[in-house]
Design a protein around this motif. Structure first.
Motif, PDB file in Angstrom:
ATOM      1  N   UNK A  72     127.915 -10.712 -12.366  1.00 37.73           N
ATOM      2  CA  UNK A  72     128.523 -11.462 -13.465  1.00 37.73           C
ATOM      3  C   UNK A  72     127.997 -10.983 -14.816  1.00 37.73           C
ATOM      4  N   UNK A  73     126.691 -10.808 -14.924  1.00 35.69           N
ATOM      5  CA  UNK A  73     126.083 -10.371 -16.188  1.00 35.69           C
ATOM      6  C   UNK A  73     126.635  -9.005 -16.599  1.00 35.69           C
ATOM      7  N   UNK A  74     126.796  -8.105 -15.619  1.00 32.81           N
ATOM      8  CA  UNK A  74     127.360  -6.783 -15.913  1.00 32.81           C
ATOM      9  C   UNK A  74     128.789  -6.892 -16.441  1.00 32.81           C
ATOM     10  N   UNK A  75     129.593  -7.739 -15.814  1.00 34.58           N
ATOM     11  CA  UNK A  75     130.979  -7.915 -16.272  1.00 34.58           C
ATOM     12  C   UNK A  75     131.026  -8.562 -17.659  1.00 34.58           C
ATOM     13  N   UNK A  76     130.151  -9.523 -17.892  1.00 31.75           N
ATOM     14  CA  UNK A  76     130.113 -10.171 -19.206  1.00 31.75           C
ATOM     15  C   UNK A  76     129.701  -9.172 -20.289  1.00 31.75           C
ATOM     16  N   UNK A  77     128.739  -8.312 -19.969  1.00 29.71           N
ATOM     17  CA  UNK A  77     128.320  -7.280 -20.929  1.00 29.71           C
ATOM     18  C   UNK A  77     129.452  -6.294 -21.205  1.00 29.71           C
TER      19      UNK A  77
END
Length: 196
Positions: A111-116
């Motif tokens: 999720x953090x990767x997609x948000x970034x």
């Protein structure tokens, strides 16, 4: 003696069966075969009466064009947000099933990767003003904090006395943070699904 054995084994040995039809298989390679091309004479023509019955396409009528062509109205941002929704639903399942820290951290990291990626892609565009965009980034920070807290608790819990004042690694504090994250997750999903 050797000559007799060689003669014995080599006589009568050979291919048994039918040979392939080489002419049929490789006939297209022959130069004397010409391809038949379709020309204007081969296209069927309409009679003047049939032509008069055909109606012209109303290309200027926007309603007709939108209904008949049915363009894909989903924006690129909505498609990217849909990927985020899928990840959030996985995270929701991980939390609901009370799965282990490795599974939780893996989904949070995804999720953090997609948000970034979304922040980099839409950070200087109009989408950065959307409530959904801001919620995605806020939830990313919150999920990161809970993942770090849970990971640290696994590492340091055995070294800290349970009764230490302000011990943030207690089970109660972890449960409280997880409940807050779950509530924020539901709010985020609600906001993102409104885009559909």
């Amino acid at each position: 003696m050797i000559l007799l054995t060689v003669a014995f084994f080599t006589t009568g040995a050979g291919y048994v069966g039918t040979l392939p039809d080489i002419e049929a298989e490789f006939g297209y390679l022959r130069k004397d075969v010409q391809e038949k091309s379709v020309g204007p004479a081969d296209v069927p023509t309409l009679s003047p009466q049939e032509e008069s019955q055909l109606k012209e396409i109303p290309r200027r009528n926007a309603q007709y064009v939108n209904i008949m062509i049915q363009k894909d109205k989903t924006s690129e941002y909505e498609k990217d947000v849909n990927e985020i929704i899928i990840i959030l639903q996985k995270l929701q399942k991980v939390i609901y099933l009370n799965q282990n820290i490795q599974k939780f951290n893996a989904v949070v990291s995804n999720y953090i990767d997609h948000a970034a990626y979304l922040q980099k892609k839409y950070g200087d565009k109009k989408e950065s003003n959307y409530v959904s965009f801001k919620q995605i980034l806020n939830f990313s920070n919150q999920a990161r904090s809970v993942a770090i807290l849970w990971s640290e608790s696994q590492e340091y819990q055995s070294f800290l006395p349970y009764t230490t004042p302000n011990n943030k690694y207690t089970k109660e504090n972890l449960d409280l943070n997880m409940m807050k994250l779950q509530k924020s997750l539901e709010d985020t999903l609600f906001i993102l699904k409104k885009l559909e």
